[in-house]
Write a protein that holds these residues in place. Structure first.
Motif, PDB file in Angstrom:
ATOM      1  N   MET A   2       0.834  -1.194   0.000  1.00 12.82           N
ATOM      2  CA  MET A   2       0.000   0.000   0.000  1.00 12.82           C
ATOM      3  C   MET A   2       0.874   1.252   0.000  1.00 12.82           C
ATOM      4  N   THR A   3       0.306   2.343  -0.490  1.00 11.26           N
ATOM      5  CA  THR A   3       1.034   3.602  -0.576  1.00 11.26           C
ATOM      6  C   THR A   3       0.133   4.760  -0.150  1.00 11.26           C
ATOM      7  N   ASP A   4       0.717   5.932  -0.023  1.00 16.89           N
ATOM      8  CA  ASP A   4       0.010   7.189   0.260  1.00 16.89           C
ATOM      9  C   ASP A   4      -0.898   7.109   1.487  1.00 16.89           C
ATOM     10  N   PRO A   5      -0.373   6.747   2.660  1.00 18.09           N
ATOM     11  CA  PRO A   5      -1.213   6.722   3.862  1.00 18.09           C
ATOM     12  C   PRO A   5      -1.571   8.127   4.328  1.00 18.09           C
ATOM     13  N   VAL A   6      -2.835   8.343   4.711  1.00 19.63           N
ATOM     14  CA  VAL A   6      -3.290   9.651   5.207  1.00 19.63           C
ATOM     15  C   VAL A   6      -4.224   9.440   6.401  1.00 19.63           C
ATOM     16  N   TRP A   7      -3.988  10.197   7.474  1.00 16.02           N
ATOM     17  CA  TRP A   7      -4.841  10.121   8.660  1.00 16.02           C
ATOM     18  C   TRP A   7      -6.202  10.740   8.381  1.00 16.02           C
ATOM     19  N   SER A   8      -7.245  10.143   8.914  1.00 17.69           N
ATOM     20  CA  SER A   8      -8.572  10.749   8.844  1.00 17.69           C
ATOM     21  C   SER A   8      -8.618  11.960   9.756  1.00 17.69           C
ATOM     22  N   PRO A   9      -9.558  12.899   9.527  1.00 18.19           N
ATOM     23  CA  PRO A   9      -9.623  14.107  10.356  1.00 18.19           C
ATOM     24  C   PRO A   9      -9.773  13.837  11.851  1.00 18.19           C
ATOM     25  N   ASP A  10     -10.481  12.748  12.237  1.00 23.49           N
ATOM     26  CA  ASP A  10     -10.648  12.468  13.661  1.00 23.49           C
ATOM     27  C   ASP A  10      -9.561  11.543  14.211  1.00 23.49           C
TER      28      ASP A  10
ATOM     29  N   GLU B 135      -7.306   3.957 -12.124  1.00 21.82           N
ATOM     30  CA  GLU B 135      -6.044   3.820 -11.418  1.00 21.82           C
ATOM     31  C   GLU B 135      -5.856   5.035 -10.510  1.00 21.82           C
ATOM     32  N   LEU B 136      -5.499   4.799  -9.252  1.00 20.16           N
ATOM     33  CA  LEU B 136      -5.384   5.863  -8.258  1.00 20.16           C
ATOM     34  C   LEU B 136      -3.919   6.172  -7.961  1.00 20.16           C
ATOM     35  N   TYR B 137      -3.624   7.475  -7.696  1.00 23.81           N
ATOM     36  CA  TYR B 137      -2.246   7.897  -7.492  1.00 23.81           C
ATOM     37  C   TYR B 137      -2.033   8.681  -6.200  1.00 23.81           C
ATOM     38  N   ALA B 138      -3.040   9.364  -5.695  1.00 19.63           N
ATOM     39  CA  ALA B 138      -2.887  10.163  -4.474  1.00 19.63           C
ATOM     40  C   ALA B 138      -4.252  10.302  -3.816  1.00 19.63           C
ATOM     41  N   ASP B 139      -4.266  10.544  -2.502  1.00 13.92           N
ATOM     42  CA  ASP B 139      -5.532  10.649  -1.787  1.00 13.92           C
ATOM     43  C   ASP B 139      -5.426  11.652  -0.655  1.00 13.92           C
ATOM     44  N   ALA B 140      -6.571  12.251  -0.287  1.00 12.27           N
ATOM     45  CA  ALA B 140      -6.633  13.220   0.814  1.00 12.27           C
ATOM     46  C   ALA B 140      -8.049  13.209   1.380  1.00 12.27           C
ATOM     47  N   TRP B 141      -8.171  13.132   2.684  1.00  8.78           N
ATOM     48  CA  TRP B 141      -9.490  13.095   3.323  1.00  8.78           C
ATOM     49  C   TRP B 141     -10.223  14.427   3.176  1.00  8.78           C
ATOM     50  N   LEU B 142     -11.540  14.353   3.028  1.00  5.65           N
ATOM     51  CA  LEU B 142     -12.388  15.530   3.152  1.00  5.65           C
ATOM     52  C   LEU B 142     -12.587  15.800   4.642  1.00  5.65           C
ATOM     53  N   PRO B 143     -12.716  17.061   5.040  1.00  9.93           N
ATOM     54  CA  PRO B 143     -12.719  17.394   6.471  1.00  9.93           C
ATOM     55  C   PRO B 143     -13.863  16.774   7.264  1.00  9.93           C
ATOM     56  N   ARG B 144     -15.007  16.507   6.632  1.00 10.62           N
ATOM     57  CA  ARG B 144     -16.120  15.882   7.353  1.00 10.62           C
ATOM     58  C   ARG B 144     -15.989  14.361   7.387  1.00 10.62           C
TER      59      ARG B 144
ATOM     60  N   THR C 290      -8.949   8.387  13.701  1.00 12.04           N
ATOM     61  CA  THR C 290      -9.332   7.016  14.052  1.00 12.04           C
ATOM     62  C   THR C 290      -9.062   6.004  12.949  1.00 12.04           C
ATOM     63  N   VAL C 291      -8.747   6.466  11.759  1.00  9.72           N
ATOM     64  CA  VAL C 291      -8.571   5.546  10.642  1.00  9.72           C
ATOM     65  C   VAL C 291      -7.544   6.141   9.670  1.00  9.72           C
TER      66      VAL C 291
ATOM     67  N   SER D  82      -7.348   0.544  -6.031  1.00 11.22           N
ATOM     68  CA  SER D  82      -8.183   0.307  -4.864  1.00 11.22           C
ATOM     69  C   SER D  82      -7.832   1.311  -3.766  1.00 11.22           C
ATOM     70  N   LEU D  83      -8.821   1.601  -2.939  1.00 17.94           N
ATOM     71  CA  LEU D  83      -8.672   2.495  -1.806  1.00 17.94           C
ATOM     72  C   LEU D  83      -9.034   1.714  -0.554  1.00 17.94           C
ATOM     73  N   VAL D  84      -8.145   1.697   0.419  1.00 20.18           N
ATOM     74  CA  VAL D  84      -8.386   0.910   1.623  1.00 20.18           C
ATOM     75  C   VAL D  84      -8.297   1.802   2.850  1.00 20.18           C
ATOM     76  N   THR D  85      -8.922   1.346   3.937  1.00 23.49           N
ATOM     77  CA  THR D  85      -8.786   2.010   5.227  1.00 23.49           C
ATOM     78  C   THR D  85      -8.166   1.024   6.207  1.00 23.49           C
ATOM     79  N   ILE D  86      -7.418   1.564   7.161  1.00 25.29           N
ATOM     80  CA  ILE D  86      -6.695   0.746   8.132  1.00 25.29           C
ATOM     81  C   ILE D  86      -7.012   1.240   9.539  1.00 25.29           C
ATOM     82  N   ASP D  87      -7.360   0.326  10.418  1.00 27.23           N
ATOM     83  CA  ASP D  87      -7.542   0.650  11.830  1.00 27.23           C
ATOM     84  C   ASP D  87      -6.155   0.696  12.473  1.00 27.23           C
ATOM     85  N   PRO D  88      -5.697   1.875  12.922  1.00 24.73           N
ATOM     86  CA  PRO D  88      -4.340   1.966  13.462  1.00 24.73           C
ATOM     87  C   PRO D  88      -4.135   1.163  14.738  1.00 24.73           C
TER      88      PRO D  88
END
Length: 210
Positions: A1-9, A48-57, A11-12, A27-33
């Motif tokens: 996996m690549t491009d890990p980003v923390w969720s706003p809260d 095909e996905l290359y980068a990701d960023a959470w929306l604030p909500r 938790t994921v 594919s886009l995955v979520t991980i429970d830290p």
């Protein structure tokens, strides 16, 4: 996996996954830290996905992607909803985007935008500085060129192959539906060898055309 980003809260973690099934390219995955448990939110055989960023909500992630509608050339911006995993395209232009960030209020996205300009020039090669080069194409996105067996120029253009004379005039060779023809090379007997990408299956094979 690549491009890990923390969720706003916090938790994921969101991340981009490698293909897990045949034909899958994004594919886009979520991980429970806390536990390391992974969940696939979105997977595609076309995108095909290359980068990701959470929306604030935390109701989705903005992504950089390419796919059939972009000829897998220009990278565009989209959104994958969370947790439902519905994909929505945001931009649809001829620019190329890389890197991504979302403002804290969710009203603005920032990205690096590139505007490609590609032209074909012809030179005899007799001058070391190629000062005799003359431009024979303008305003067309041509990705690669080679000589054909009969002295014409083969150019990769969007989903097709364009055959041009030395003045730049020409026509596109016939193409199969939902395929992209790439990297053409001419042979002495007027045959053309090229790579054909099939969008439905995500496969690439070598073809020969007369």
């Amino acid at each position: 996996m690549t491009d890990p980003v923390w969720s706003p809260d916090g938790t994921v973690i969101g991340a981009l996954g490698y293909p897990e099934t045949q034909g899958e390219i994004g594919s886009l995955v979520t991980i429970d830290p806390a536990t390391g448990h992974q969940k696939t939110v979105y997977r595609s055989k076309d995108i095909e996905l290359y980068a990701d960023a959470w929306l604030p909500r935390q109701n989705g992630l903005a992504v950089i992607f390419s796919g059939p509608d972009t000829f897998f050339r220009q990278r565009q911006i989209g959104i994958v909803s969370y947790p439902h995993g519905q994909f929505r395209q945001v931009t649809a232009d001829t620019n190329d985007y890389s890197s991504l960030s979302v403002s804290s209020d969710g009203s603005t996205m920032a990205s690096v935008m590139r505007q490609p300009a590609r032209d074909v020039y012809l030179s005899s090669g007799e001058k070391p500085d190629y000062s005799d080069a003359r431009q024979i194409s303008s305003g067309e996105l041509l990705w690669s060129v080679s000589w054909s067996g009969d002295g014409k120029i083969l150019a990769e253009q969007d989903t097709t192959i364009k055959q041009m004379g030395l003045d730049g005039a020409g026509n596109s060779l016939p193409a199969e539906k939902e395929t992209t023809s790439q990297r053409p090379h001419g042979c002495g007997d007027s045959l053309v060898v090229f790579t054909r990408h099939t969008e439905r299956t995500g496969t690439r094979n070598i073809w020969i055309s007369a």
